[in-house]
Design an enzyme around this catalytic site. Sequence first.
Site, PDB file in Angstrom:
ATOM      1  N   GLU A  91      -7.565   0.355   6.668  1.00 33.82           N
ATOM      2  CA  GLU A  91      -7.201  -0.824   7.450  1.00 33.82           C
ATOM      3  C   GLU A  91      -7.122  -0.566   8.950  1.00 33.82           C
ATOM      4  OE1 GLU A  91      -4.633  -3.750   4.850  1.00 33.82           O
ATOM      5  OE2 GLU A  91      -3.449  -1.985   5.363  1.00 33.82           O
ATOM      6  N   GLU A 100      -8.416  -4.513   5.839  1.00 33.12           N
ATOM      7  CA  GLU A 100      -8.143  -5.508   6.875  1.00 33.12           C
ATOM      8  C   GLU A 100      -8.768  -5.006   8.159  1.00 33.12           C
ATOM      9  OE1 GLU A 100      -4.032  -6.380   7.434  1.00 33.12           O
ATOM     10  OE2 GLU A 100      -3.885  -7.653   5.659  1.00 33.12           O
ATOM     11  N   GLN A 151       0.805  -1.219   0.000  1.00 25.31           N
ATOM     12  CA  GLN A 151       0.000   0.000   0.000  1.00 25.31           C
ATOM     13  C   GLN A 151       0.842   1.275   0.000  1.00 25.31           C
ATOM     14  OE1 GLN A 151      -0.554  -2.664   1.952  1.00 25.31           O
ATOM     15  NE2 GLN A 151      -2.716  -3.228   1.825  1.00 25.31           N
ATOM     16  N   TYR A 174      -6.157  -6.173  13.843  1.00 23.42           N
ATOM     17  CA  TYR A 174      -5.543  -7.392  14.370  1.00 23.42           C
ATOM     18  C   TYR A 174      -5.685  -7.509  15.885  1.00 23.42           C
ATOM     19  CZ  TYR A 174      -2.726  -7.605  10.010  1.00 23.42           C
ATOM     20  OH  TYR A 174      -2.288  -7.671   8.720  1.00 23.42           O
TER      21      TYR A 174
END
Length: 586
Positions: free
Chosen positions: A457, A479, A136, A482
Amino acid sequence: MDSRDLGPHVTVFDPGMPVSQIQAVLDATHARQVNNEMGTERYAYLFKPGVYGTDTQPLQIKAGYYTEIAGLGASPDDVVINGKVEVYNRCLGDGGTSNCLALVNFWRTLSNLTINVNAKGQDGCRASANFWAVSQAVSVRRVDIRGGNLSLMDYCTAGPQYASGGFLADSRAQTIINGSQQQWLTRNSSIGTWTNGVWNQVFAGVIGAPSEAEFPTKPYTTLDTTPVSREKPYLFLDAQDQYQVRVPSAQTSTRGASWENVLTPGRTIPLSEFFVARPSDSVQTINTQLARGRHLLLTPGVYDVAQSISVKRARTVVLGIGHATLTAVGGSTPLQVADVPGVIIAGVTIDAGTQLSPVLLQVGKKNGNNGAGNTDPSDPTTLSDVYFRVGGPHIGKADISLEVNSDHVLIDHTWVWRADHGIEGFSGDTERWNTNIGRNGVVINGNNVTATGLFVEHFQEYNTIWNGENGVTVLYQNELPYDPPTQAEWGHDGVLGWAGYKVADHVQNHRLYGGGVYVFNQNNPSIRTENGFEVPVAPGVRLHHIMTVNLSAGTINHVVNGLGDAATSEPGHIGVPVYLREYPAR
């Protein structure tokens, strides 16, 4: 203007300089920048019109972090590199011999030149292509690649060779090897052959693009034309060796590169009408110059911004070179754009600071847009290669990164990133979750907003919220974060998690072409997210080619609105996308 006025980190090359001298300068910078992911150094290398490198002594450039390589011609054909401009995998294991990948090859720019691929002196594998193994926040614009393959992965190192890009626009190439690229947007270009694809490959207005007829076996999404486009402004030297900025005009339903056989449509602004800023210049000085009617060129470096840079005048151009970076100080909003038409923000990175900012870039005042009179459909405010970070090089806190309140705005390639890794010194993901605060990445309140290349993300609630009518997205990549510690901290109103892409319940018209939401709940693999996408059920809301995928931990129960199989980490499912061709089904 003397090239020295562009700042100490801008180097302008002349074709009369010895190839060995140019090569030595670029090699030295690459050695500094190849692993300098979270550093503060920024560089731009600009090439005056002419030919660089010879058949026997090619110029072989490698671009590291925060490095821009650009030609200074009016056309890409005016600057010719006989050689290569490349990015390779970083090998992170066993002293640089294993765990080779491009997953964090971010923040570099290549534009406005021709590459005659010449691999003389390289080994057999390296000689097989011009390698551009990136992820990216890396753009290739106005580039003509001749005489060799362009590979978007580096297959010459040890595995796993993963890549997670990327963006190519207004360019021409022969064979392009997609390789391991998980997603990629190619816009308004001409290509000969495109090989393979991983999850989500989108083409808009591309001559020679592959057909989408075999989707999802071949994961291609192909639009014959780009609905709304505007090429990024570029610096060039005129016949009198004076610096000018070409500002391309907005177009609709376009196909192919803007410069083939013609001058890119638009206007030319002398650089003398820009305030050429350096990081030492105060925001007060910059705002005074903007108020006087000047445009703004941000030279390479990191600018500490304690009060907003305020763009109030219609059709103002703010152009950053060498990945110029604005960092919020004291909870500021580093950049604010008024409800006026035709403003262009290009080549700028905006970082959150250690105190919570309400927003990092605000286009139009919230609840302040009084209607279409403040905007011009033929001249949309445009964001080109504008990147955002919350965390990474330092602790970051921002409620919203990008908020668009104006109508008729074009977002042409952005990466909006709440950092999943960095050098902040955290003891683990839970501390990151509690410290690097980013609620939403992108919030679109304006109507008739188009995004071509929207990468968002790791935000802590909805990554993208679209409240405006008649929105269009061409390639969306997300995404999920996490780092949620518990399911209780990842959910709302009895719903498991937050969708990666949310279109508000009241919206009646919206289009998405080629979208992916990925999950990797490494902090707590038991966490679930109900839907990758959430959209209203309305005849004018349609999603074309969407998917979810599991990267090895956590679960997304459905692709959209309770439809589609789960993306799980069960054996045989990791890395295997779950596709829906259309929503709602036709």
